[in-house]
Design a protein around this motif. Structure first.
Motif, PDB file in Angstrom:
ATOM      1  N   UNK A 151      55.944  66.141  71.701  1.00 39.77           N
ATOM      2  CA  UNK A 151      55.743  66.291  73.135  1.00 39.77           C
ATOM      3  C   UNK A 151      57.016  65.886  73.874  1.00 39.77           C
ATOM      4  N   UNK A 152      57.381  66.653  74.888  1.00 43.71           N
ATOM      5  CA  UNK A 152      58.519  66.285  75.729  1.00 43.71           C
ATOM      6  C   UNK A 152      57.988  65.576  76.966  1.00 43.71           C
ATOM      7  N   UNK A 153      58.703  64.559  77.390  1.00 42.68           N
ATOM      8  CA  UNK A 153      58.216  63.810  78.542  1.00 42.68           C
ATOM      9  C   UNK A 153      59.155  62.708  78.960  1.00 42.68           C
ATOM     10  N   UNK A 154      58.639  61.858  79.843  1.00 44.26           N
ATOM     11  CA  UNK A 154      59.442  60.804  80.462  1.00 44.26           C
ATOM     12  C   UNK A 154      58.778  59.448  80.281  1.00 44.26           C
ATOM     13  N   UNK A 155      59.578  58.472  79.890  1.00 46.64           N
ATOM     14  CA  UNK A 155      59.180  57.065  79.892  1.00 46.64           C
ATOM     15  C   UNK A 155      59.746  56.437  81.153  1.00 46.64           C
ATOM     16  N   UNK A 156      58.911  55.726  81.901  1.00 46.65           N
ATOM     17  CA  UNK A 156      59.385  55.046  83.098  1.00 46.65           C
ATOM     18  C   UNK A 156      58.729  53.680  83.179  1.00 46.65           C
ATOM     19  N   UNK A 157      59.477  52.696  83.619  1.00 48.23           N
ATOM     20  CA  UNK A 157      58.909  51.365  83.756  1.00 48.23           C
ATOM     21  C   UNK A 157      59.972  50.312  83.973  1.00 48.23           C
ATOM     22  N   UNK A 158      59.574  49.052  83.740  1.00 47.72           N
ATOM     23  CA  UNK A 158      60.416  47.938  84.146  1.00 47.72           C
ATOM     24  C   UNK A 158      60.498  46.849  83.089  1.00 47.72           C
ATOM     25  N   UNK A 159      61.624  46.158  83.128  1.00 50.23           N
ATOM     26  CA  UNK A 159      61.778  44.903  82.403  1.00 50.23           C
ATOM     27  C   UNK A 159      61.717  43.767  83.409  1.00 50.23           C
ATOM     28  N   UNK A 160      60.904  42.756  83.091  1.00 45.94           N
ATOM     29  CA  UNK A 160      60.765  41.592  83.967  1.00 45.94           C
ATOM     30  C   UNK A 160      61.121  40.327  83.198  1.00 45.94           C
ATOM     31  N   UNK A 161      61.911  39.426  83.780  1.00 45.66           N
ATOM     32  CA  UNK A 161      62.292  38.191  83.078  1.00 45.66           C
ATOM     33  C   UNK A 161      61.111  37.255  82.901  1.00 45.66           C
ATOM     34  N   UNK A 162      61.188  36.440  81.866  1.00 45.51           N
ATOM     35  CA  UNK A 162      60.082  35.547  81.519  1.00 45.51           C
ATOM     36  C   UNK A 162      59.781  34.544  82.618  1.00 45.51           C
ATOM     37  N   UNK A 163      60.761  34.244  83.445  1.00 43.21           N
ATOM     38  CA  UNK A 163      60.567  33.310  84.552  1.00 43.21           C
ATOM     39  C   UNK A 163      59.440  33.746  85.478  1.00 43.21           C
ATOM     40  N   UNK A 164      59.185  35.060  85.561  1.00 38.19           N
ATOM     41  CA  UNK A 164      58.209  35.599  86.507  1.00 38.19           C
ATOM     42  C   UNK A 164      56.860  35.912  85.863  1.00 38.19           C
ATOM     43  N   UNK A 165      56.643  35.455  84.642  1.00 39.59           N
ATOM     44  CA  UNK A 165      55.352  35.685  83.991  1.00 39.59           C
ATOM     45  C   UNK A 165      54.208  35.195  84.885  1.00 39.59           C
ATOM     46  N   UNK A 166      53.228  36.043  85.074  1.00 35.85           N
ATOM     47  CA  UNK A 166      52.132  35.741  85.991  1.00 35.85           C
ATOM     48  C   UNK A 166      52.232  36.610  87.222  1.00 35.85           C
ATOM     49  N   UNK A 167      53.388  36.587  87.851  1.00 35.21           N
ATOM     50  CA  UNK A 167      53.648  37.552  88.912  1.00 35.21           C
ATOM     51  C   UNK A 167      53.696  38.947  88.301  1.00 35.21           C
ATOM     52  N   UNK A 168      54.290  39.015  87.124  1.00 29.07           N
ATOM     53  CA  UNK A 168      54.411  40.255  86.356  1.00 29.07           C
ATOM     54  C   UNK A 168      54.004  39.966  84.921  1.00 29.07           C
ATOM     55  N   UNK A 169      54.038  40.987  84.088  1.00 26.68           N
ATOM     56  CA  UNK A 169      53.973  40.795  82.639  1.00 26.68           C
ATOM     57  C   UNK A 169      55.413  40.759  82.147  1.00 26.68           C
ATOM     58  N   UNK A 170      55.865  39.599  81.702  1.00 25.22           N
ATOM     59  CA  UNK A 170      57.250  39.460  81.282  1.00 25.22           C
ATOM     60  C   UNK A 170      57.572  40.429  80.152  1.00 25.22           C
ATOM     61  N   UNK A 171      58.806  40.907  80.146  1.00 28.02           N
ATOM     62  CA  UNK A 171      59.222  41.892  79.152  1.00 28.02           C
ATOM     63  C   UNK A 171      59.087  43.301  79.694  1.00 28.02           C
ATOM     64  N   UNK A 172      58.900  44.254  78.798  1.00 28.98           N
ATOM     65  CA  UNK A 172      58.805  45.654  79.191  1.00 28.98           C
ATOM     66  C   UNK A 172      57.379  46.036  79.573  1.00 28.98           C
ATOM     67  N   UNK A 173      57.256  46.809  80.648  1.00 23.63           N
ATOM     68  CA  UNK A 173      55.982  47.435  81.039  1.00 23.63           C
ATOM     69  C   UNK A 173      56.316  48.894  81.319  1.00 23.63           C
ATOM     70  N   UNK A 174      55.902  49.780  80.400  1.00 22.53           N
ATOM     71  CA  UNK A 174      56.342  51.174  80.434  1.00 22.53           C
ATOM     72  C   UNK A 174      55.168  52.134  80.437  1.00 22.53           C
ATOM     73  N   UNK A 175      55.290  53.218  81.195  1.00 22.51           N
ATOM     74  CA  UNK A 175      54.306  54.288  81.196  1.00 22.51           C
ATOM     75  C   UNK A 175      54.975  55.576  80.732  1.00 22.51           C
ATOM     76  N   UNK A 176      54.163  56.541  80.316  1.00 25.95           N
ATOM     77  CA  UNK A 176      54.666  57.822  79.808  1.00 25.95           C
ATOM     78  C   UNK A 176      53.963  58.968  80.518  1.00 25.95           C
ATOM     79  N   UNK A 177      54.713  60.035  80.796  1.00 23.09           N
ATOM     80  CA  UNK A 177      54.138  61.258  81.355  1.00 23.09           C
ATOM     81  C   UNK A 177      54.801  62.461  80.699  1.00 23.09           C
ATOM     82  N   UNK A 178      53.991  63.363  80.148  1.00 24.76           N
ATOM     83  CA  UNK A 178      54.541  64.565  79.539  1.00 24.76           C
ATOM     84  C   UNK A 178      55.070  65.511  80.604  1.00 24.76           C
ATOM     85  N   UNK A 179      55.995  66.373  80.212  1.00 25.41           N
ATOM     86  CA  UNK A 179      56.601  67.308  81.159  1.00 25.41           C
ATOM     87  C   UNK A 179      55.590  68.272  81.764  1.00 25.41           C
ATOM     88  N   UNK A 180      54.551  68.608  80.994  1.00 27.76           N
ATOM     89  CA  UNK A 180      53.550  69.543  81.512  1.00 27.76           C
ATOM     90  C   UNK A 180      52.411  68.837  82.260  1.00 27.76           C
TER      91      UNK A 180
END
Length: 237
Positions: A151-180
């Motif tokens: 499948x062809x598609x796009x990964x999009x998301x964020x890296x958040x530093x461990x200092x902000x755990x709780x406000x965010x999920x520390x580390x990578x939080x990524x979503x995927x969407x296929x081109x179609x």
């Protein structure tokens, strides 16, 4: 460097604050790229170039055009020409860990957008919850998963530093969407030979809290169990 904008906190979701507290229309004034979820933690939201998509619990992708659609949590930014062009040659998430060392963003927020042909993708999508809302950890225990091969598609998301755990999920939080636009969700596993895209680091993190919502104002977060709960609910990536 540009700014990352986040509405509400992951700790609030953990504390059953799943009511919609911002709209798609308002969110898009703060960014044209990002991720989130709809009210009731209804699926996984992917925002690319100002278009909003929801990957739902039934494996369907919906194009969200109603600007009054609400969300309890989302993160966005405006794609910028200062983003660095990158190539990632990796068969799994291991290559993403290397990016932190190469581009030096362990202690700051970063946005990742990668496009290519994927041999295998595994995603999950949160099932919609109704009032009275369960905790995010409870929701995570019954999230369906979906796979796609070649499948062809796009990964999009964020890296958040461990200092902000709780406000965010520390580390990578990524979503995927296929081109179609027929397959997507919260990314769990991926296999690919090489993908290309952009990486952008942020000097500014803006957190918007829905203080006009009484339930949000009155809720209590269990900070003692927060870290373990977030890791369990997020399932790694």
């Amino acid at each position: 460097m540009s700014k990352i904008y986040q509405h509400s906190t992951l700790a609030a979701l953990m504390a059953k604050q799943m009511q919609g507290t911002t709209t798609i229309g308002d969110l898009l004034t703060h960014g044209d790229t990002g991720i989130g979820t709809l009210a009731g933690v209804d699926g996984e939201v992917i925002i690319l170039d100002g278009d909003v998509y929801q990957a739902d619990e039934f494996g369907k992708v919906n194009h969200i055009t109603d600007m009054q659609t609400t969300l309890p949590f989302a993160t966005v930014h405006f794609a910028s020409d200062v983003a660095q062009n990158i190539d990632v040659a990796a068969t799994d998430f291991a290559g993403l860990a290397d990016l932190q060392d190469v581009y030096h963003f362990t202690n700051n927020f970063a946005a990742l957008r990668l496009h290519g042909q994927f041999e295998h993708v595994l995603v999950r999508a949160a099932p919609k919850s109704e009032v009275p809302y369960p905790s995010l950890l409870e929701v995570s225990k019954k999230q369906p998963t979906f796979t796609a091969d070649q499948v062809s598609g796009t990964i999009v998301g964020y890296f958040s530093p461990s200092l902000y755990q709780g406000t965010v999920a520390a580390g990578w939080h990524l979503h995927f969407l296929s081109d179609d636009h027929t397959f997507g969700g919260h990314l769990l596993e991926v296999q690919t030979q090489q993908v290309t895209g952009t990486l952008e680091s942020f000097s500014d993190f803006q957190l918007h809290l829905p203080i006009e919502d009484q339930s949000f104002r009155d809720h209590n977060a269990d900070v003692d169990d927060l870290d373990a709960g977030i890791k369990a609910a997020e399932g790694g990536h």
